[in-house]
Design a protein around this motif. Structure first.
Motif, PDB file in Angstrom:
ATOM      1  N   SER A 109       0.830  -1.207   0.000  1.00  0.00           N
ATOM      2  CA  SER A 109       0.000   0.000   0.000  1.00  0.00           C
ATOM      3  C   SER A 109       0.863   1.256   0.000  1.00  0.00           C
ATOM      4  CB  SER A 109      -0.925   0.001   1.217  1.00  0.00           C
ATOM      5  OG  SER A 109      -0.167   0.096   2.395  1.00  0.00           O
ATOM      6  N   ALA A 110       0.373   2.264  -0.691  1.00  0.00           N
ATOM      7  CA  ALA A 110       1.065   3.551  -0.743  1.00  0.00           C
ATOM      8  C   ALA A 110       0.076   4.616  -1.214  1.00  0.00           C
ATOM      9  CB  ALA A 110       2.255   3.488  -1.690  1.00  0.00           C
ATOM     10  N   PHE A 111       0.293   5.826  -0.777  1.00  0.00           N
ATOM     11  CA  PHE A 111      -0.524   6.929  -1.262  1.00  0.00           C
ATOM     12  C   PHE A 111       0.007   7.350  -2.629  1.00  0.00           C
ATOM     13  CE2 PHE A 111      -1.426   7.173   3.241  1.00  0.00           C
ATOM     14  CZ  PHE A 111      -2.786   7.457   3.243  1.00  0.00           C
ATOM     15  N   PRO A 112      -0.888   7.726  -3.535  1.00  0.00           N
ATOM     16  CA  PRO A 112      -0.425   8.166  -4.861  1.00  0.00           C
ATOM     17  C   PRO A 112       0.422   9.434  -4.744  1.00  0.00           C
ATOM     18  CG  PRO A 112      -2.834   8.156  -4.723  1.00  0.00           C
ATOM     19  CD  PRO A 112      -2.314   7.738  -3.402  1.00  0.00           C
ATOM     20  N   LYS A 113       1.612   9.380  -5.264  1.00  0.00           N
ATOM     21  CA  LYS A 113       2.544  10.488  -5.107  1.00  0.00           C
ATOM     22  C   LYS A 113       2.067  11.741  -5.835  1.00  0.00           C
ATOM     23  CE  LYS A 113       6.525   7.659  -4.037  1.00  0.00           C
ATOM     24  NZ  LYS A 113       5.673   6.763  -3.335  1.00  0.00           N
ATOM     25  N   ALA A 114       1.391  11.577  -6.946  1.00  0.00           N
ATOM     26  CA  ALA A 114       0.891  12.749  -7.673  1.00  0.00           C
ATOM     27  C   ALA A 114      -0.148  13.494  -6.837  1.00  0.00           C
ATOM     28  CB  ALA A 114       0.292  12.322  -9.006  1.00  0.00           C
ATOM     29  N   ALA A 115      -1.030  12.744  -6.173  1.00  0.00           N
ATOM     30  CA  ALA A 115      -2.058  13.378  -5.344  1.00  0.00           C
ATOM     31  C   ALA A 115      -1.428  14.067  -4.131  1.00  0.00           C
ATOM     32  CB  ALA A 115      -3.077  12.335  -4.899  1.00  0.00           C
ATOM     33  N   VAL A 116      -0.426  13.428  -3.522  1.00  0.00           N
ATOM     34  CA  VAL A 116       0.257  14.018  -2.370  1.00  0.00           C
ATOM     35  C   VAL A 116       0.971  15.293  -2.796  1.00  0.00           C
ATOM     36  CG1 VAL A 116       2.109  13.667  -0.681  1.00  0.00           C
ATOM     37  CG2 VAL A 116       0.497  11.831  -1.149  1.00  0.00           C
ATOM     38  N   LYS A 117       1.617  15.260  -3.952  1.00  0.00           N
ATOM     39  CA  LYS A 117       2.332  16.436  -4.443  1.00  0.00           C
ATOM     40  C   LYS A 117       1.367  17.577  -4.716  1.00  0.00           C
ATOM     41  CE  LYS A 117       5.823  17.850  -7.758  1.00  0.00           C
ATOM     42  NZ  LYS A 117       6.833  17.388  -8.691  1.00  0.00           N
ATOM     43  N   ARG A 118       0.253  17.279  -5.362  1.00  0.00           N
ATOM     44  CA  ARG A 118      -0.736  18.302  -5.684  1.00  0.00           C
ATOM     45  C   ARG A 118      -1.298  18.917  -4.391  1.00  0.00           C
ATOM     46  NH1 ARG A 118      -3.522  15.518  -9.207  1.00  0.00           N
ATOM     47  NH2 ARG A 118      -4.765  14.570  -7.621  1.00  0.00           N
ATOM     48  N   LEU A 119      -1.617  18.081  -3.405  1.00  0.00           N
ATOM     49  CA  LEU A 119      -2.138  18.570  -2.132  1.00  0.00           C
ATOM     50  C   LEU A 119      -1.118  19.457  -1.419  1.00  0.00           C
ATOM     51  CD1 LEU A 119      -4.405  18.457   0.002  1.00  0.00           C
ATOM     52  CD2 LEU A 119      -3.268  16.453   0.945  1.00  0.00           C
ATOM     53  N   MET A 120       0.140  19.023  -1.391  1.00  0.00           N
ATOM     54  CA  MET A 120       1.181  19.807  -0.720  1.00  0.00           C
ATOM     55  C   MET A 120       1.412  21.143  -1.426  1.00  0.00           C
ATOM     56  SD  MET A 120       3.990  16.981   0.400  1.00  0.00           S
ATOM     57  CE  MET A 120       5.023  18.192   1.182  1.00  0.00           C
ATOM     58  N   GLN A 121       1.388  21.133  -2.759  1.00  0.00           N
ATOM     59  CA  GLN A 121       1.588  22.381  -3.489  1.00  0.00           C
ATOM     60  C   GLN A 121       0.411  23.325  -3.284  1.00  0.00           C
ATOM     61  OE1 GLN A 121       2.442  21.045  -7.493  1.00  0.00           O
ATOM     62  NE2 GLN A 121       4.638  20.952  -7.087  1.00  0.00           N
ATOM     63  N   THR A 122      -0.785  22.776  -3.152  1.00  0.00           N
ATOM     64  CA  THR A 122      -1.965  23.608  -2.896  1.00  0.00           C
ATOM     65  C   THR A 122      -1.863  24.257  -1.515  1.00  0.00           C
ATOM     66  OG1 THR A 122      -3.314  22.154  -4.255  1.00  0.00           O
ATOM     67  CG2 THR A 122      -4.480  23.589  -2.719  1.00  0.00           C
ATOM     68  N   ILE A 123      -1.436  23.495  -0.527  1.00  0.00           N
ATOM     69  CA  ILE A 123      -1.359  24.008   0.840  1.00  0.00           C
ATOM     70  C   ILE A 123      -0.216  24.995   1.000  1.00  0.00           C
ATOM     71  CG2 ILE A 123      -0.891  23.352   3.238  1.00  0.00           C
ATOM     72  CD1 ILE A 123      -2.471  20.769   2.653  1.00  0.00           C
ATOM     73  N   THR A 124       0.964  24.642   0.498  1.00  0.00           N
ATOM     74  CA  THR A 124       2.144  25.495   0.713  1.00  0.00           C
ATOM     75  C   THR A 124       2.228  26.641  -0.282  1.00  0.00           C
ATOM     76  OG1 THR A 124       3.539  24.110  -0.694  1.00  0.00           O
ATOM     77  CG2 THR A 124       3.484  23.592   1.672  1.00  0.00           C
ATOM     78  N   GLY A 125       1.680  26.473  -1.464  1.00  0.00           N
ATOM     79  CA  GLY A 125       1.747  27.529  -2.468  1.00  0.00           C
ATOM     80  C   GLY A 125       3.072  27.588  -3.203  1.00  0.00           C
ATOM     81  N   CYS A 126       3.882  26.559  -3.100  1.00  0.00           N
ATOM     82  CA  CYS A 126       5.154  26.520  -3.823  1.00  0.00           C
ATOM     83  C   CYS A 126       5.418  25.093  -4.297  1.00  0.00           C
ATOM     84  CB  CYS A 126       6.305  27.020  -2.954  1.00  0.00           C
ATOM     85  SG  CYS A 126       6.577  26.055  -1.476  1.00  0.00           S
ATOM     86  N   SER A 127       6.398  24.963  -5.176  1.00  0.00           N
ATOM     87  CA  SER A 127       6.691  23.632  -5.706  1.00  0.00           C
ATOM     88  C   SER A 127       7.366  22.781  -4.635  1.00  0.00           C
ATOM     89  CB  SER A 127       7.584  23.730  -6.945  1.00  0.00           C
ATOM     90  OG  SER A 127       8.822  24.275  -6.587  1.00  0.00           O
ATOM     91  N   VAL A 128       7.156  21.472  -4.736  1.00  0.00           N
ATOM     92  CA  VAL A 128       7.659  20.534  -3.741  1.00  0.00           C
ATOM     93  C   VAL A 128       8.536  19.511  -4.445  1.00  0.00           C
ATOM     94  CG1 VAL A 128       6.974  18.863  -1.985  1.00  0.00           C
ATOM     95  CG2 VAL A 128       5.560  20.853  -2.394  1.00  0.00           C
ATOM     96  N   SER A 129       9.696  19.208  -3.867  1.00  0.00           N
ATOM     97  CA  SER A 129      10.604  18.243  -4.499  1.00  0.00           C
ATOM     98  C   SER A 129      10.086  16.816  -4.325  1.00  0.00           C
ATOM     99  CB  SER A 129      12.007  18.368  -3.908  1.00  0.00           C
ATOM    100  OG  SER A 129      12.042  17.835  -2.611  1.00  0.00           O
ATOM    101  N   GLN A 130      10.610  15.934  -5.137  1.00  0.00           N
ATOM    102  CA  GLN A 130      10.189  14.531  -5.110  1.00  0.00           C
ATOM    103  C   GLN A 130      10.517  13.866  -3.776  1.00  0.00           C
ATOM    104  OE1 GLN A 130       8.380  13.370  -7.543  1.00  0.00           O
ATOM    105  NE2 GLN A 130       8.149  11.312  -6.718  1.00  0.00           N
TER     106      GLN A 130
END
Length: 194
Positions: A109-130
């Motif tokens: 099991s794992a969370f989809p990385k694309a969804a996690v990245k999109r959520l983090m970028q929405t919350i922080t307002g900046c790009s997030v590294s892999q």
């Protein structure tokens, strides 16, 4: 005796090829002094080089000692990892069929990385590294595991069995929040108490 010692030299007594006045230096002595100064400078340079070589050898020995220490640390870490792997193999080999299925599902099991990245970028307002996305996915997986574990405990206390129901998950989140295990803003008070 005193007359011999106190007698002064006369220029006529000296052979210019072999003797000089006491306070005068011959060209050969001047050259010898220059040579001596050069030799002493070369000796100083050689001393400096020897000191530098000695320091380099000491620092290389220190580096070797540090490398050996790192190798020992690496070996010990490697040995520790090997021991943990062996313990895990023993544990997994003793699992029941149901436990083995659950463990396999947990590992896959794992969370989809694309969804996690999109959520983090929405919350922080900046790009997030892999790397940050991978770390956050791991943290989210651990958090979900804690919620499920607490929900299973709540379900067991309720005397229920079977699949987890949303009411047990909500109760588990409430309990974790009350313990302070869920970070976030403080609970808002709707009514003011005097």
């Amino acid at each position: 005796m005193e007359n011999i010692l106190d007698s002064s030299f006369d220029d006529s007594d000296l052979d210019s090829r072999n003797f000089t006045k006491p306070n005068e230096k011959s060209e050969a002595e001047d050259n010898n002094d220059d040579d001596d100064m050069l030799d002493s400078q070369e000796d100083k340079d050689e001393d400096k080089e020897m000191k530098m070589d000695f320091r380099r050898s000491l620092s290389s020995q220190d580096n070797c000692d540090n490398d050996n220490h790192r190798r020992k640390d690496y070996r010990s870490k490697k040995e520790i990892e090997e021991e943990e792997r062996e313990k895990m193999q023993v544990l997994v080999s003793n699992f029941t069929e149901e436990q083995l299925d659950r463990y396999e599902m947990f590992r896959r099991s794992a969370f989809p990385k694309a969804a996690v990245k999109r959520l983090m970028q929405t919350i922080t307002g900046c790009s997030v590294s892999q790397n940050v996305v991978i770390a956050m996915s791991g943290i989210a997986k651990v958090f979900a595991g804690e919620v499920v574990e607490e929900a299973l405990d709540v379900m067991e206390r309720a005397g229920d069995s079977g699949a987890l129901q949303p009411k047990y998950l909500r109760e588990a989140v409430r309990i974790l929040r009350a313990r302070g295990n869920i970070p976030g803003r403080a609970h808002k008070q709707f009514f003011r108490l005097n």
